[in-house]
Design a protein around this motif. Sequence first.
Motif, mmCIF file in Angstrom:
data_model
loop_
_atom_site.group_PDB
_atom_site.id
_atom_site.type_symbol
_atom_site.label_atom_id
_atom_site.label_comp_id
_atom_site.label_asym_id
_atom_site.label_seq_id
_atom_site.Cartn_x
_atom_site.Cartn_y
_atom_site.Cartn_z
ATOM 1 N N SER A 47 62.267 -31.968 84.092
ATOM 2 C CA SER A 47 60.952 -31.392 84.399
ATOM 3 C C SER A 47 60.369 -31.854 85.728
ATOM 4 N N THR A 48 60.816 -32.986 86.246
ATOM 5 C CA THR A 48 60.276 -33.505 87.514
ATOM 6 C C THR A 48 61.249 -33.316 88.674
ATOM 7 N N GLU A 77 69.167 -25.268 88.783
ATOM 8 C CA GLU A 77 67.999 -25.337 89.656
ATOM 9 C C GLU A 77 66.922 -24.353 89.195
ATOM 10 N N ALA A 78 67.335 -23.160 88.792
ATOM 11 C CA ALA A 78 66.370 -22.155 88.332
ATOM 12 C C ALA A 78 65.627 -22.643 87.092
ATOM 13 N N LEU A 79 66.346 -23.258 86.168
ATOM 14 C CA LEU A 79 65.699 -23.758 84.952
ATOM 15 C C LEU A 79 64.758 -24.911 85.290
ATOM 16 N N ALA A 80 65.192 -25.802 86.166
ATOM 17 C CA ALA A 80 64.340 -26.927 86.570
ATOM 18 C C ALA A 80 63.078 -26.432 87.273
ATOM 19 N N VAL A 128 54.588 -31.063 78.957
ATOM 20 C CA VAL A 128 54.764 -29.604 78.928
ATOM 21 C C VAL A 128 56.174 -29.249 78.466
ATOM 22 N N ALA A 129 57.170 -29.934 79.013
ATOM 23 C CA ALA A 129 58.564 -29.646 78.657
ATOM 24 C C ALA A 129 58.844 -29.959 77.189
ATOM 25 N N LYS A 130 58.280 -31.057 76.693
ATOM 26 C CA LYS A 130 58.498 -31.436 75.298
ATOM 27 C C LYS A 130 57.860 -30.428 74.350
ATOM 28 N N VAL A 131 56.648 -29.978 74.672
ATOM 29 C CA VAL A 131 55.995 -28.950 73.856
ATOM 30 C C VAL A 131 56.862 -27.690 73.837
ATOM 31 N N ALA A 132 57.396 -27.322 74.992
ATOM 32 C CA ALA A 132 58.248 -26.135 75.074
ATOM 33 C C ALA A 132 59.464 -26.276 74.158
ATOM 34 N N GLU A 133 60.086 -27.440 74.162
ATOM 35 C CA GLU A 133 61.252 -27.664 73.296
ATOM 36 C C GLU A 133 60.912 -27.424 71.830
ATOM 37 N N ASN A 134 59.700 -27.762 71.454
ATOM 38 C CA ASN A 134 59.275 -27.602 70.061
ATOM 39 C C ASN A 134 59.177 -26.136 69.639
ATOM 40 N N HIS A 135 59.126 -25.220 70.613
ATOM 41 C CA HIS A 135 58.885 -23.813 70.302
ATOM 42 C C HIS A 135 60.048 -22.895 70.716
ATOM 43 N N GLY A 140 51.802 -35.258 87.509
ATOM 44 C CA GLY A 140 52.523 -36.518 87.403
ATOM 45 C C GLY A 140 53.741 -36.338 86.505
ATOM 46 N N LYS A 141 54.588 -37.342 86.441
ATOM 47 C CA LYS A 141 55.770 -37.253 85.582
ATOM 48 C C LYS A 141 55.366 -37.086 84.127
#
Length: 270
Positions: free
Chosen positions: A58-59, A116-119, A29-36, A22-23
């Motif tokens: 992310s969606t 697109e690759a990053l998304a 997941v994306a927010k956790v990634a930003e933190n690291h 889901g969104k």
Amino acid sequence: MKKFFYIIICLSISLQPVYAWGKLGHRVVAKVAENHLTAEAKQLVSIILKGKSLPQISTWMDDIKSDPNKELKRFRTWHYIDEGKQNKKGDLLVGLDFATNILTKRDSFNEQEQFEALAILVHLMGDLHQPLHVGNGLDWGANKCYVNWYSKYRRTSLHKVWDNYLPSSTGLSYSEFAEFIDHVDKDDENRILRGTTRDWMNESRKLHAEIYPESLDGKWHSYCGIPKSQPVPTLSYKYVYRNTPIIEKQMLQAGIRLAGLLNKIASVKS
């Protein structure tokens, strides 16, 4: 009359589009990634996204399912992978390799291709950690496995339960969810980062033994592939209690591993 309105509400919910995690899940997941992310990786992401955040894109892979552009349809099979089956159109691991290759050799690709690759990378790392997107090759990732969600009036698939209903049951926003689960020390982070995308795929698939509910007749997955009118397991508080920790762990690991890939990509001079 109350029963009638309850049925209508449940049907309206079940007809909503459902996507991997889901969104909410993908944004967590994306927010956790930003933190690291390292400073170098943050700069690379900022350049590619022109100020947008990872949760915002992310969606994208789900959003483009409605786009009439035929070129974008080639990504549809990349959301999942089935055990023992090779999809000629590509699968989760193909998609992850495709995105990683472009971002690593980014100077050879234009701005749209890099975006697109990053998304794709952000989205598919989430999909890789949704256990039912790593299918057993028998039931379409549990899309053909029917269960009741709290009530017999809310018939759905086990896949939808894991995509949407379980993550949403926390009542948290994506930023709250990320903050709630993102508490690891350096040793934990290093442990999570070990392995390859194939290792993480196998790790997700091993969770099937825990997340498929017991059937009413005791036969293996007898609620899969049957007419929707047949009796099926009802999932409620006990199921949520037992499986919410799995979802939290999977989303946390997906975010940290996504950050690990982006940190590695950013350190490579393309």
